[in-house]
Enzyme design. Structure first.
Site: not given
Ligand code: APR
Length: 259
Positions: A103-104, A121, A157, A196, A222
């Site tokens: 998703q990155n 994404h 444009c 998440s 989390e």
């Molecule tokens: N190791 C393991 N887990 C981690 C670490 C780490 N070093 N750092 C953070 N996390 C966990 C957090 O606890 C969190 O639950 O990674 C998760 C990241 O979740 P989000 O911040 O919601 O990111 P993501 O799931 O990629 O979001 C999905 O949402 O806003 C949109 O387009 C954006 O691609 C993104 C999508």
């Protein structure tokens, strides 16, 4: 506890025939790129994502998007892959995973060496004019933006240029999404790292895999809503855990070789 979990994860990945990985922003936080929903430090803390990062908001007020994304662009273009990215590249090189669905938008998986990477994404290698749809190499546009902090406009444009990252309410790039669905459908193991699982349709891919009998491993700081149906959940730092899993797999491989 963590040691046993690393051993179980290594054994599960070793036993699988068709493993696939789903990653989110959490795999890149050790590279200095903030995630979105970590309490206190996530990018959405105190920000309305729809106002700054939806297609609707972008069309109403592109300056709000560019103001919000400015610090993220700077940290992302200077970020390097971390040990978790390199561990996944090693797993692909050893034929242990079929590919990475991410998703990155930070391109760190490809920079770490993974060849099968589906960017659900989008990414910020290119940018598109929202008026005439001309596609540009994003590098010079990002360079100019970091200098003048202005909303970039199309030289052809005059329309507003948007990086090829997917905003809320925007259609996902169809080819990566179809390829990701195909990988998930065929998987007998899905390794979920640093997400998440809050955003569909990415968050539906593990459910699709599980429907076809796949086992689920989650490595996330989390808890997630899928923890209860996962085969193994490791609440720890991906940059710490993944290299240990790869090392454990190598020692299993060494042990089997000597038999
Ligand atoms: N190791 C393991 N887990 C981690 C670490 C780490 N070093 N750092 C953070 N996390 C966990 C957090 O606890 C969190 O639950 O990674 C998760 C990241 O979740 P989000 O911040 O919601 O990111 P993501 O799931 O990629 O979001 C999905 O949402 O806003 C949109 O387009 C954006 O691609 C993104 C999508």
């Amino acid at each position: 506890m963590l040691r046993e979990q690393v051993i179980s994860a290594a054994e599960l990945i070793n036993a699988a025939q068709h493993s696939v990985v789903l990653t989110g922003a959490g795999i890149s936080t050790p590279s200095g790129i903030p995630d979105f929903r970590s309490p206190e430090c996530g990018l959405w803390v105190g920000v309305d994502p729809v106002a700054v990062a939806s297609m609707y908001g972008f069309r109403q007020n592109p300056a709000a998007f560019y103001e919000w994304v400015y610090p993220l662009v700077d940290v992302t273009i200077h970020a390097e892959p971390n040990a978790a990215h390199y561990a996944l590249a090693a797993l692909e090189a050893h034929g242990k995973i079929a590919g990475v669905i991410t998703q990155n938008i930070d391109t760190l998986h490809t920079r770490a060496g993974n060849r099968v990477v589906h960017e659900l994404h989008g990414q910020f290698r290119e940018a598109t004019c929202t008026h005439c749809f001309e596609v540009f190499d994003a590098k010079p546009i990002i360079k100019q933006f970091l200098m003048d902090r202005q909303v970039p406009h199309c030289p052809t444009c005059g329309g507003v240029i948007k990086p090829n990252v997917i905003l809320f309410g925007e259609q996902l790039p169809i080819r990566p999404f179809m390829a990701a669905q195909d990988l998930a459908r065929k998987a007998d193991l899905i390794l979920i790292i640093g997400t998440s699982l809050e955003v569909a349709p990415a968050s539906e891919l593990p459910v699709l895999a599980r429907k076809n009998g796949a086992k689920i491993i989650i490595v996330n700081l989390e808890p997630t809503h899928l923890d209860s149906s996962a085969t193994l959940v490791i609440h720890a730092d991906a940059a710490e855990v993944l290299p240990q899993i790869v090392k454990q797999m190598e020692s299993i491989h060494e042990h089997d070789r000597q038999q």
